[in-house]
Design a protein around this motif. Sequence first.
Motif, PDB file in Angstrom:
ATOM      1  N   UNK B  44      11.692 -22.360 -52.462  1.00  0.00           N
ATOM      2  CA  UNK B  44      11.025 -21.503 -53.449  1.00  0.00           C
ATOM      3  C   UNK B  44      11.509 -21.862 -54.849  1.00  0.00           C
ATOM      4  N   UNK B  45      12.811 -22.119 -54.960  1.00  0.00           N
ATOM      5  CA  UNK B  45      13.407 -22.429 -56.254  1.00  0.00           C
ATOM      6  C   UNK B  45      12.788 -23.687 -56.857  1.00  0.00           C
ATOM      7  N   UNK B  46      12.615 -24.701 -56.022  1.00  0.00           N
ATOM      8  CA  UNK B  46      12.010 -25.948 -56.501  1.00  0.00           C
ATOM      9  C   UNK B  46      10.559 -25.708 -56.908  1.00  0.00           C
ATOM     10  N   UNK B  47       9.846 -24.919 -56.114  1.00  0.00           N
ATOM     11  CA  UNK B  47       8.425 -24.671 -56.390  1.00  0.00           C
ATOM     12  C   UNK B  47       8.230 -23.789 -57.621  1.00  0.00           C
ATOM     13  N   UNK B  48       9.325 -23.132 -58.044  1.00  0.00           N
ATOM     14  CA  UNK B  48       9.220 -22.258 -59.229  1.00  0.00           C
ATOM     15  C   UNK B  48       8.790 -23.044 -60.459  1.00  0.00           C
ATOM     16  N   UNK B  67      11.125 -32.083 -41.675  1.00  0.00           N
ATOM     17  CA  UNK B  67      11.720 -30.748 -41.775  1.00  0.00           C
ATOM     18  C   UNK B  67      10.866 -29.802 -42.599  1.00  0.00           C
ATOM     19  N   UNK B  68      10.227 -30.356 -43.610  1.00  0.00           N
ATOM     20  CA  UNK B  68       9.474 -29.512 -44.532  1.00  0.00           C
ATOM     21  C   UNK B  68       8.357 -28.768 -43.814  1.00  0.00           C
ATOM     22  N   UNK B  69       7.790 -29.386 -42.804  1.00  0.00           N
ATOM     23  CA  UNK B  69       6.699 -28.739 -42.074  1.00  0.00           C
ATOM     24  C   UNK B  69       7.127 -27.359 -41.575  1.00  0.00           C
ATOM     25  N   UNK B  70       8.251 -27.306 -40.908  1.00  0.00           N
ATOM     26  CA  UNK B  70       8.724 -26.029 -40.365  1.00  0.00           C
ATOM     27  C   UNK B  70       9.121 -25.037 -41.445  1.00  0.00           C
ATOM     28  N   UNK B  71       9.814 -25.521 -42.476  1.00  0.00           N
ATOM     29  CA  UNK B  71      10.263 -24.628 -43.548  1.00  0.00           C
ATOM     30  C   UNK B  71       9.052 -24.028 -44.258  1.00  0.00           C
ATOM     31  N   UNK B  72       8.092 -24.868 -44.607  1.00  0.00           N
ATOM     32  CA  UNK B  72       6.891 -24.376 -45.301  1.00  0.00           C
ATOM     33  C   UNK B  72       6.057 -23.505 -44.360  1.00  0.00           C
ATOM     34  N   UNK B  79       3.765 -15.401 -46.499  1.00  0.00           N
ATOM     35  CA  UNK B  79       2.920 -15.218 -47.673  1.00  0.00           C
ATOM     36  C   UNK B  79       3.592 -15.579 -48.987  1.00  0.00           C
ATOM     37  N   UNK B  80       4.660 -16.384 -48.914  1.00  0.00           N
ATOM     38  CA  UNK B  80       5.399 -16.721 -50.127  1.00  0.00           C
ATOM     39  C   UNK B  80       4.920 -18.026 -50.758  1.00  0.00           C
ATOM     40  N   UNK B 101       5.823 -14.961 -53.772  1.00  0.00           N
ATOM     41  CA  UNK B 101       6.876 -15.963 -53.708  1.00  0.00           C
ATOM     42  C   UNK B 101       7.625 -16.051 -55.022  1.00  0.00           C
ATOM     43  N   UNK B 102       6.882 -15.954 -56.113  1.00  0.00           N
ATOM     44  CA  UNK B 102       7.494 -15.968 -57.448  1.00  0.00           C
ATOM     45  C   UNK B 102       8.428 -14.776 -57.628  1.00  0.00           C
ATOM     46  N   UNK B 103       7.936 -13.621 -57.266  1.00  0.00           N
ATOM     47  CA  UNK B 103       8.763 -12.416 -57.405  1.00  0.00           C
ATOM     48  C   UNK B 103      10.019 -12.533 -56.551  1.00  0.00           C
ATOM     49  N   UNK B 104       9.858 -13.109 -55.361  1.00  0.00           N
ATOM     50  CA  UNK B 104      10.986 -13.210 -54.442  1.00  0.00           C
ATOM     51  C   UNK B 104      12.091 -14.113 -54.970  1.00  0.00           C
ATOM     52  N   UNK B 105      11.729 -15.295 -55.447  1.00  0.00           N
ATOM     53  CA  UNK B 105      12.776 -16.199 -55.939  1.00  0.00           C
ATOM     54  C   UNK B 105      13.404 -15.652 -57.219  1.00  0.00           C
TER      55      UNK B 105
END
Lengths: 145, 145
Positions: B44-48, B67-72, B79-80, B101-105
């Motif tokens: 989430x931090x990177x996507x910010x 790995x990204x497949x599972x994490x995403x 819904x993030x 997702x923005x609010x969460x990070x």
Amino acid sequence: MPGHPRVDTGQLMELLSVSLGAYYGDFTAAAADQRLTASQAKTLSVLRRGPAAMRALAGTLACDASNMTGIVDRLEKRGLVRREASPGDRRVKNVVLTPEGERTIDAIRASMHATTAGLATLDAEERATLHALLSRVFAPTPEGD
Amino acid sequence: MPGHPRVDTGQLMELLSVSLGAYYGDFTAAAADQRLTASQAKTLSVLRRGPAAMRALAGTLACDASNMTGIVDRLEKRGLVRREASPGDRRVKNVVLTPEGERTIDAIRASMHATTAGLATLDAEERATLHALLSRVFAPTPEGD
DNA sequence: TATTGTTATACTCTATAACTATA
DNA sequence: TATAGTTATAGAGTATAACAATA
């Protein structure tokens, strides 16, 4: 004489994230060279200062005690640590670094080239300054260290 | 005026290790408050900063693309984030932060109390100094950042 | 042919809960 | 009863190899 480019807390958090991420990546890669995971190498690193009970080890590594069993199992199977009975309390097992474990963690530290190269660009005064500032921020070790 | 207590590279490496542990522990606890793992929160931090393709995301997080497949997957299920088709290349999927997702990070960053409190002890000049030293040591971002 | 994302697989890390052997 | 270490279990991260779709 260098002006202060007005660094706010957010920028510093971001840079800390990047810097510590770089350090962690360097450490993880160096551990992988010895076919160890970061958690296994971190365990060796903690034991470099001396033996520790399973429970204390888990506390230092900030993980549940049940995790240590598996991590120490794998390190012991590789001959890098060994469990010793505690003389005073028969419930306690002290984990001790073997000579090969010592050599391994020393090799890992010595092969963190990116970090050591970066630190080598600092002179004595800068090293002292960085040390003082990081100590302030992360206020560690209420104990003697 | 404070003398230089003669800090060698080894001590600095040790302090970096401790600092990393403190920072990472703070981040992990803040992420856990939102029921997220550190890897998920880091994503989430990177996507910010903006959308990124799966491949690029894996590169930034320094993990294998698989790995990204599972994490995403897990972040999308919450819904993030959401996957979007790339207009230019139909093989590529861009991952985008949702408003939640923005609010969460942002909430995670805001609740890193130990780190923010530590940084708050620094004045403007000290912040600038720490920023400059860390930038030198970890010489990051040959790209624009 | 090369690349993107995914799947299958196996191993490790992680916390929770329950167990044992001590204390 | 409390504590140290282990086991069982389940979910998540991780890399390797193979695959389909697209370039």
